[in-house]
Design a protein around this motif. Structure first.
Motif, PDB file in Angstrom:
ATOM      1  N   UNK B 174      -4.028 -13.527  13.191  1.00  0.00           N
ATOM      2  CA  UNK B 174      -2.754 -14.233  13.346  1.00  0.00           C
ATOM      3  C   UNK B 174      -1.582 -13.446  12.763  1.00  0.00           C
ATOM      4  N   UNK B 175      -1.881 -12.303  12.140  1.00  0.00           N
ATOM      5  CA  UNK B 175      -0.826 -11.497  11.510  1.00  0.00           C
ATOM      6  C   UNK B 175      -0.350 -10.436  12.504  1.00  0.00           C
ATOM      7  N   UNK B 176       0.957 -10.276  12.603  1.00  0.00           N
ATOM      8  CA  UNK B 176       1.512  -9.260  13.499  1.00  0.00           C
ATOM      9  C   UNK B 176       1.154  -7.865  12.977  1.00  0.00           C
ATOM     10  N   UNK B 177       0.727  -6.954  13.870  1.00  0.00           N
ATOM     11  CA  UNK B 177       0.362  -5.601  13.413  1.00  0.00           C
ATOM     12  C   UNK B 177       1.489  -4.881  12.685  1.00  0.00           C
ATOM     13  N   UNK B 178       2.743  -5.216  12.977  1.00  0.00           N
ATOM     14  CA  UNK B 178       3.861  -4.565  12.290  1.00  0.00           C
ATOM     15  C   UNK B 178       3.967  -4.988  10.826  1.00  0.00           C
ATOM     16  N   UNK B 179       3.096  -5.886  10.396  1.00  0.00           N
ATOM     17  CA  UNK B 179       3.128  -6.291   8.987  1.00  0.00           C
ATOM     18  C   UNK B 179       2.815  -5.126   8.057  1.00  0.00           C
ATOM     19  N   UNK B 180       2.109  -4.132   8.567  1.00  0.00           N
ATOM     20  CA  UNK B 180       1.812  -2.933   7.770  1.00  0.00           C
ATOM     21  C   UNK B 180       2.456  -1.732   8.449  1.00  0.00           C
ATOM     22  N   UNK B 181       3.416  -1.134   7.772  1.00  0.00           N
ATOM     23  CA  UNK B 181       4.145  -0.004   8.364  1.00  0.00           C
ATOM     24  C   UNK B 181       3.847   1.242   7.525  1.00  0.00           C
ATOM     25  N   UNK B 182       3.634   2.358   8.218  1.00  0.00           N
ATOM     26  CA  UNK B 182       3.322   3.593   7.503  1.00  0.00           C
ATOM     27  C   UNK B 182       4.550   4.489   7.446  1.00  0.00           C
ATOM     28  N   UNK B 183       4.907   4.940   6.266  1.00  0.00           N
ATOM     29  CA  UNK B 183       5.984   5.917   6.125  1.00  0.00           C
ATOM     30  C   UNK B 183       5.327   7.285   5.963  1.00  0.00           C
ATOM     31  N   UNK B 184       5.951   8.294   6.557  1.00  0.00           N
ATOM     32  CA  UNK B 184       5.242   9.573   6.569  1.00  0.00           C
ATOM     33  C   UNK B 184       6.005  10.711   5.885  1.00  0.00           C
ATOM     34  N   UNK B 185       7.321  10.645   5.848  1.00  0.00           N
ATOM     35  CA  UNK B 185       8.043  11.791   5.293  1.00  0.00           C
ATOM     36  C   UNK B 185       8.551  11.496   3.889  1.00  0.00           C
ATOM     37  N   UNK B 186       8.859  12.564   3.164  1.00  0.00           N
ATOM     38  CA  UNK B 186       9.442  12.405   1.839  1.00  0.00           C
ATOM     39  C   UNK B 186      10.800  11.709   1.933  1.00  0.00           C
ATOM     40  N   UNK B 187      11.510  11.983   3.017  1.00  0.00           N
ATOM     41  CA  UNK B 187      12.810  11.356   3.221  1.00  0.00           C
ATOM     42  C   UNK B 187      12.651   9.820   3.318  1.00  0.00           C
ATOM     43  N   UNK B 188      11.605   9.391   4.013  1.00  0.00           N
ATOM     44  CA  UNK B 188      11.364   7.950   4.138  1.00  0.00           C
ATOM     45  C   UNK B 188      10.961   7.349   2.803  1.00  0.00           C
ATOM     46  N   UNK B 189      10.191   8.116   2.054  1.00  0.00           N
ATOM     47  CA  UNK B 189       9.746   7.625   0.758  1.00  0.00           C
ATOM     48  C   UNK B 189      10.945   7.447  -0.179  1.00  0.00           C
ATOM     49  N   UNK B 190      11.908   8.349  -0.102  1.00  0.00           N
ATOM     50  CA  UNK B 190      13.134   8.199  -0.905  1.00  0.00           C
ATOM     51  C   UNK B 190      13.978   7.043  -0.370  1.00  0.00           C
ATOM     52  N   UNK B 191      14.060   6.937   0.944  1.00  0.00           N
ATOM     53  CA  UNK B 191      14.827   5.852   1.552  1.00  0.00           C
ATOM     54  C   UNK B 191      14.298   4.486   1.141  1.00  0.00           C
ATOM     55  N   UNK B 192      12.981   4.395   1.000  1.00  0.00           N
ATOM     56  CA  UNK B 192      12.334   3.146   0.566  1.00  0.00           C
ATOM     57  C   UNK B 192      12.943   2.640  -0.741  1.00  0.00           C
ATOM     58  N   UNK B 193      13.288   3.577  -1.639  1.00  0.00           N
ATOM     59  CA  UNK B 193      13.823   3.190  -2.946  1.00  0.00           C
ATOM     60  C   UNK B 193      15.154   2.470  -2.824  1.00  0.00           C
ATOM     61  N   UNK B 194      15.801   2.636  -1.668  1.00  0.00           N
ATOM     62  CA  UNK B 194      17.117   2.014  -1.479  1.00  0.00           C
ATOM     63  C   UNK B 194      17.060   0.789  -0.578  1.00  0.00           C
ATOM     64  N   UNK B 195      15.881   0.292  -0.277  1.00  0.00           N
ATOM     65  CA  UNK B 195      15.767  -0.854   0.630  1.00  0.00           C
ATOM     66  C   UNK B 195      15.851  -2.187  -0.123  1.00  0.00           C
ATOM     67  N   UNK B 196      16.766  -2.314  -1.079  1.00  0.00           N
ATOM     68  CA  UNK B 196      16.964  -3.595  -1.769  1.00  0.00           C
ATOM     69  C   UNK B 196      17.267  -4.652  -0.705  1.00  0.00           C
ATOM     70  N   UNK B 197      16.708  -5.809  -0.900  1.00  0.00           N
ATOM     71  CA  UNK B 197      16.964  -6.879   0.058  1.00  0.00           C
ATOM     72  C   UNK B 197      15.921  -6.895   1.165  1.00  0.00           C
ATOM     73  N   UNK B 198      15.330  -5.735   1.440  1.00  0.00           N
ATOM     74  CA  UNK B 198      14.281  -5.684   2.464  1.00  0.00           C
ATOM     75  C   UNK B 198      12.905  -5.511   1.820  1.00  0.00           C
ATOM     76  N   UNK B 199      12.873  -4.933   0.638  1.00  0.00           N
ATOM     77  CA  UNK B 199      11.614  -4.729  -0.086  1.00  0.00           C
ATOM     78  C   UNK B 199      11.721  -5.446  -1.422  1.00  0.00           C
TER      79      UNK B 199
END
Lengths: 433, 433
Positions: B174-199
């Motif tokens: 019953x869970x949407x597959x997009x519930x788990x998202x994979x980040x692959x680059x270092x740029x995305x990993x840094x961007x994650x740190x700025x996702x206040x409100x979304x994370x």
């Protein structure tokens, strides 16, 4: 750029932290007695406190301070007596410290407990309002915490007189008077933001702008909220009389409060019934409505701009949007809400359940006013603040927001190697709390 | 400087957040089934996962990766089967969601509840270790949370294969597959740190340096710890045989763990008895001791520098200090400790009680090894991380670290004005949980 704390501030904060270690070991009775001694000393110091406040008021008059600020600054006899009575009430609150939250036998003779303990040192920053100093100081001591207190510049004389009285009270208790330290300059207040490791929690009491500045400039956890964008959604299955009553109370009972609604969402299928009545009622209550096109077509006179949906008016203004259905309401709240308190009016249980499950706010309400979001109304006996963060503590926070927990494990020479090798096994047997 | 998240990352994170709203409304059985479906899909995808890992290992060999990193990267058949069994165990964990923590009648027909709810979206950053992706993904879904997962660059092929399998599993739930998202680059990993409100929470799994970098560069709460500077204090009233056994286990049972001790504090009055025996025993266990002058006078061969007291060796090295008494030990721990886990060996109850009350660490232990500081050993069934912050959750954190709470208030048209005017009074009657 936030300047580093001065050596003087660092030394004083270190002394407060030393006091915290001692205060953390006192028992319920000792902390209760200390708060009563604080009340006693405030009573004895009343004359000096009122005189200091008078001097602050005169300075405020000379500086032509805004009337709203002056009103918050003013401390007359009855207001001071009320604040002292509040301190005595804090003494009577149930002890939040030493509660056992978990009790497990890991193996024979190896027992784990989780106990609530004081946080340590609070940093409290006020704007004006000298009475808040008495309240927060008593909450801090009651829960076994020391505090660095920074009052507003306008209230500096009042705060100093109150602080002197509080120290007097502590001197007649088991708590060291240095447990409460007063910061006086803006430089110290900024330095406080950098006292990681010495201060465990910052509690701001002031404007949204002040709270946001603090949140943006410290790594210390902050208990508070910058925004209170609360919504009321009137569902198609709402009792419209009930919904109108709840909407009016949520907006007008105290519009400056963070738990007042800023946006009214109305299901399109009852909008033609509901909105004209709402326009009349809100008009009679002096509320300016700002609507989207559909709301304007039903009588709302002002147009809402995109900014209106994320504005906390803190005033008799309300934005109004007609939404297609529950899903559209949920989407609007997810996008513009501040996770404070959001309500639905509906008569259908399934609709209510979906709203209460889907809205990710600290408070989710059915058929009642958002104005109930308050520590006293929740029955906590006190309110330290209202938090809109996702992690606990969130929502209205009582004394339990000033404690954390600690795991205590007592053994009889138990070592991990015995469990790794299989010589011994964990029992993980729950024990009574 | 941390770059802003890319529009692509923002869009994907927004989609994960939409999934979180849906996932948060699923019931225990649906979430349990989803985790079991993930395990099933991992089994079916085993061949592809092992092949991807083989390709990662070949790339690692070509890049001459450090052997320790390669060991963590490697995923063979038995290790993968073990990880899948772990996922199935997570499915069987008790549901942390929907627990009622508070239940109060505020007035007739106006009922307040506090219920545990999922946090929403987790951001998880790993170094290497592809098996951790399966573990944390299953913990996330079990507790009703979505996750952005960022594996180590070395493990990129393994992580992609695992992620593909996990999505397959969710597609059969019953869970949407997009519930788990994979980040692959270092740029995305840094961007994650700025996702206040979304994370809502970042969980770092890696070196102390990585954790500290993350803590220093995000406003999102971080569950984890940079340092584990744990102490064992051998009091004058300790059973010296017991103390030696506990000290050896605390240091040597797994020296790379954060809950291993780095410093041994010895009461001066038993140092001449205890230390020579400890020097022999630690020497036999291959542990290098670094002592202060008093410890060196009793046989410790290396001198400790000031830096040693705040160094987490994560190795067979132990600093040793002779202290005058309990107070000196408490002072040392307050100054150099990281609030992780600290222990005392003593036979005197009053001394134990003082230590257990005064040390402000997540774990305070009596007569047992610091190595017990672990979610599995505490009986939580899982460990999300160990937190050394003061605010909860702290210490070893199980599934309950992935939930928060929400206040739910149901009324029948109740408004605050009636209580302000005195027409109605709050009852604040506790109801059964």
């Amino acid at each position: 750029m936030i300047p580093d704390p001065s050596p003087d501030l660092l030394a004083r904060a270190a002394q407060v932290r030393r006091c915290a270690m001692a205060l953390g070991q006192l028992d319920d009775g000792q902390r209760r007695q200390a708060v009563l001694a604080m009340a006693e000393a405030l009573e004895q110091g009343s004359e000096a406190i009122l005189a200091a406040n008078q001097a602050d008021l005169e300075a405020a008059a000379a500086e032509e301070l805004a009337p709203a600020l002056v009103a918050r600054l003013k401390l007359d006899g009855p207001k001071l007596a009320g604040a002292i009575a509040g301190v005595r009430q804090v003494a009577e609150l149930a002890d939040p410290v030493g509660r056992r939250q978990l009790h497990t036998e890991l193996d024979a003779g190896l027992v784990l407990e989780r106990l609530t303990v004081p946080l340590g040192v609070l940093g409290v920053i006020f704007e004006a309002r000298p009475d808040a100093v008495m309240q927060i100081a008593s909450l801090a001591i009651r829960s076994g915490n020391c505090a660095l207190l920074k009052g507003g510049r306008e209230a500096s004389r009042s705060c100093e007189a109150i602080h002197a009285a509080l120290r007097c009270g502590l001197a007649a208790s088991a708590v060291h008077p240095d447990a409460l330290e007063l910061l006086t300059s803006r430089e110290e207040s900024l330095g406080l933001l950098k006292l990681d490791g010495l201060v465990d929690l910052i509690i701001p009491r002031g404007s949204n702008a002040m709270v946001r500045f603090i949140q943006d400039n410290t790594r210390i956890p902050v208990l508070g909220h910058a925004d209170g964008i609360c919504h009321l959604f009137v569902d198609r299955a709402a009792d419209l009389e009930l919904a109108l009553k709840v909407a009016l109370d949520s907006k007008t009972q105290y519009p400056a409060a963070c738990n007042a609604i800023e946006t009214l969402l109305v299901d399109a299928s009852i909008a033609a019934d509901f909105l004209p009545r709402a326009v009349l009622a809100f008009g009679a209550a002096g509320v300016e409505l700002r609507g989207d096109a559909a709301a304007m077509a039903l009588g709302v006179s002002h147009a809402a701009s995109e900014d209106d949906w994320s504005t906390e008016y803190s005033d008799l203004i309300l934005s109004v949007k007609v939404v297609a259905d529950l899903d559209a309401a949920l989407e609007h709240i997810a996008r513009y809400g501040s996770r404070h308190t959001d309500a639905i009016c509906t008569g259908v249980a399934a609709t209510a359940d979906r709203f209460l499950a889907a809205v990710n706010s600290a408070g989710v309400y059915l058929n009642c006013s958002t104005r109930f979001a308050d520590g006293f109304r929740y029955g906590f006996g006190a309110e330290v603040g209202i938090s809109t963060q996702t992690m606990p503590p969130r929502g209205p926070v009582g004394l339990e927001g000033l404690v954390t927990y600690r795991y205590r494990l007592r053994g009889e020479g138990h070592v991990a190697a015995d469990y790794a090798s299989g010589v011994r096994q964990f029992s993980h047997r729950p024990l009574p709390l």
